[in-house]
Write a protein that holds these residues in place. Structure first.
Motif: not given
Length: 248
Positions: A195-224
């Motif tokens: 739904s576009g409610l998640v950002q990876i490093d300040y950019e919307i990411c709709k890829q559910k299987d995106k690999k998350i690395d150390l230092g990644t910033i995840i922004t989740i709408r309503k959660y922080g």
């Protein structure tokens, strides 16, 4: 001399910002001069910038949002930024990041012209390029409904405040992290992402299987907003234990 435009741009999803950065690099290379961006870039851009291009060196200033300088070796350069201190005198209300940002944006200033914003005791410290900083200093009179005082600050030892949490995940996929952080089911986490409610490093990411690395910033709408800090081991069941810092 110069760098391949297409090869450079294909690294980035945000082509518009990447092109502006590319143009600054090319200006430095072609004219053998020191140039810096008058805008601040988010991690989805600056994490992919090289340490050098041909004979052009790279330096950055800022925390999450950075201004970037490109300069020939042995040539002095100076970043074009100031730090503003904005103070609101109100004992009955605690002003937050969004209050200061909203008031500044009401002056029709683009977000990219502002860097990180740190709030302490109803004072905001804001990175800005020099021209925009001067404009804010001369024209910002209110934060919310309260009068404010804007001055230049020499303080630079800024860092974000965090709450440290631990999560256990079976893989480093984005949907797994979202599920654990929010306590949503995996299916609900996927819906959130798509739904576009998640950002990876300040950019919307709709890829559910995106690999998350150390230092990644995840922004989740309503959660922080969360910084993936480090992996601290495994549980008895073999899940990975990750330490995450929530911005507060």
């Amino acid at each position: 001399m110069g760098i391949n435009r297409d090869e450079f741009l294909k690294q980035f999803s945000d082509k518009e910002t990447a092109l502006k950065v590319y143009n600054v690099i090319e200006l430095a290379i072609e004219n053998e001069i020191a140039v810096n961006t008058d805008f601040f870039v988010t991690p989805n851009i600056w994490k992919k910038i090289n340490k050098s291009y041909d004979n052009i060196m790279v330096d950055m200033v800022g925390v999450d949002r950075k201004q970037i300088a490109f300069y020939p070796k042995n040539l002095n350069y100076q970043f074009d930024y100031v730090i503003l201190e904005i103070e609101v005198n109100n004992k009955f209300k605690q002003y937050e990041h969004k209050d200061f940002l909203g008031s500044i944006m009401s002056l029709n200033i683009k977000r990219e012209l502002l860097g990180d914003i740190f709030v302490e005791d109803n004072k905001a410290y804001i990175y800005s390029n020099s021209k925009v900083g001067e404009y804010i200093k001369d024209h910002l009179e209110l934060v919310g409904k309260n009068k404010c005082v804007v001055r230049y600050s020499k303080k630079e030892d800024f860092s974000y405040k965090f709450e440290e949490i631990k999560i256990n995940v079976s893989s480093n996929r984005l949907d797994t992290f979202i599920s654990e952080i929010t306590n949503l089911s995996r299916n609900k986490a996927v819906e959130y992402i798509e739904s576009g409610l998640v950002q990876i490093d300040y950019e919307i990411c709709k890829q559910k299987d995106k690999k998350i690395d150390l230092g990644t910033i995840i922004t989740i709408r309503k959660y922080g907003k969360f910084l993936i800090d480090f992996e601290s081991g495994k549980t008895k069941k073999g899940k990975n234990i990750w330490v995450i810092k929530k911005y507060i």
